[in-house]
Enzyme design. Sequence first.
Site, mmCIF file in Angstrom:
data_model
loop_
_atom_site.group_PDB
_atom_site.id
_atom_site.type_symbol
_atom_site.label_atom_id
_atom_site.label_comp_id
_atom_site.label_asym_id
_atom_site.label_seq_id
_atom_site.Cartn_x
_atom_site.Cartn_y
_atom_site.Cartn_z
ATOM 1 N NE ARG A 190 -4.216 -1.628 0.272
ATOM 2 C CZ ARG A 190 -4.322 -2.708 -0.506
ATOM 3 N NH1 ARG A 190 -3.394 -3.011 -1.384
ATOM 4 N NH2 ARG A 190 -5.391 -3.497 -0.407
ATOM 5 C CD GLU A 243 -2.985 3.109 -5.232
ATOM 6 O OE1 GLU A 243 -4.006 2.397 -5.308
ATOM 7 O OE2 GLU A 243 -1.908 2.685 -4.809
ATOM 8 C CG HIS A 247 -3.295 -0.919 -6.489
ATOM 9 N ND1 HIS A 247 -3.661 -0.326 -5.301
ATOM 10 C CD2 HIS A 247 -3.206 -2.240 -6.196
ATOM 11 C CE1 HIS A 247 -3.799 -1.242 -4.353
ATOM 12 N NE2 HIS A 247 -3.522 -2.413 -4.878
HETATM 13 C C1 DGY Z 1 -5.378 -6.481 -2.652
HETATM 14 O O1 DGY Z 1 -5.947 -7.547 -2.885
HETATM 15 O O2 DGY Z 1 -5.276 -6.020 -1.509
HETATM 16 C C2 DGY Z 1 -4.855 -5.731 -3.823
HETATM 17 O O3 DGY Z 1 -3.949 -4.767 -3.462
HETATM 18 C C3 DGY Z 1 -6.004 -5.107 -4.577
HETATM 19 O O4 DGY Z 1 -6.503 -4.042 -3.826
#
Ligand code: DGY
Length: 345
Positions: A263, A292, A311
């Site tokens: 993240r 994002e 992402h």
């Molecule tokens: C997750 O599965 O957490 C990926 O980052 C998609 O948000």
Amino acid sequence: MLKWKFFIVLKFVAIVRMASAKNCSTNKPPKVLIAEPSTPRSGISYLKEHGCQVIELEKATEDEVLKHIAEVDALLLAPPLKLTNKILDAAGCNMKTVATVSAGYNHIDIDELRKRGIKLGNTPRVLDAAVADHAVMLALAAARRLHEGRLKIENNEWKSDYQWMLGQDICNSTVGIIGLGNIGQAIAKRMKGFDIKQILYTGHREKPEGKELGAKFVSLDTLARDSDFVIISVPLTKETEGMCNEEFFSKMKKTSVFVNISRGQVVDQPALIKALKTNSIFAAGLDVMTPEPLPPDHEMLKLPNLVLTPHIGSATTNTRNEMSLLAAKNILKGLAGEEMIYPVV
Ligand code: DGY
């Protein structure tokens, strides 16, 4: 006195009526709100085949969710949509099951769900391979200056010089993984295929899986100092937020490469930008960032030594189909009052 008793009875009847207006009966087919319009059909078909009535939103917004949440028994959502208290307050008394089509669940207040007796399931494991592949791709792309090379071609700056565009080797390197969970382990397995020198990892504690991989447990400091590749694969929590800060980057080698597939908020982004601009680290590859979506005029897009992807770590057809199916299975388990396949709460 009699007047008061009459008033209390009336109030009671009103409350019972409100409850039935909220559809608290259990003999109807369960209704599931699909808050993410791009949810793969695999999960939606599975829910329908198993007797659920499905309401699909056209936009993943709080306002759209609020229009339907009072009438449903379960909610399927995906980040970045946040499961706000406003949504939970508007939910009917049958809405006790939530599934997120993601491994991460930092868009959901777990304590709040716990307080309200609502179950949450997520979709880990099925995305490990796709996300780990992506991390390795970013590591290689940043180490071998993929973005910068492309820019040189576009700008007619291609040199026929033997020492031009030199990158960093993965072979014989030390790879530091922050967070040796399932994705971290999948990354370690892949990196071992590149004839690296060693794997370091850090986290809450030493893990048996680390031993099996031949990886060495070290402090965050040692990892920053000794790694040629630093790869972040920790969930976003209060503890990990901003953990890669100016001090962290100042300890990294000038030749090292930084990769983040978890993240964006785990990284103090201005500190990373500074490290890249001043070449105090070699390069970075990020699949996650803040905000994002990243605005197209963001300064990070002007850094030649930064490889960015939007992402998409888990974004392969098979992986997303699997995630959708798993979220649907979590919902059915929750509705049946059984333990979800991957329960969070
Ligand atoms: C997750 O599965 O957490 C990926 O980052 C998609 O948000």
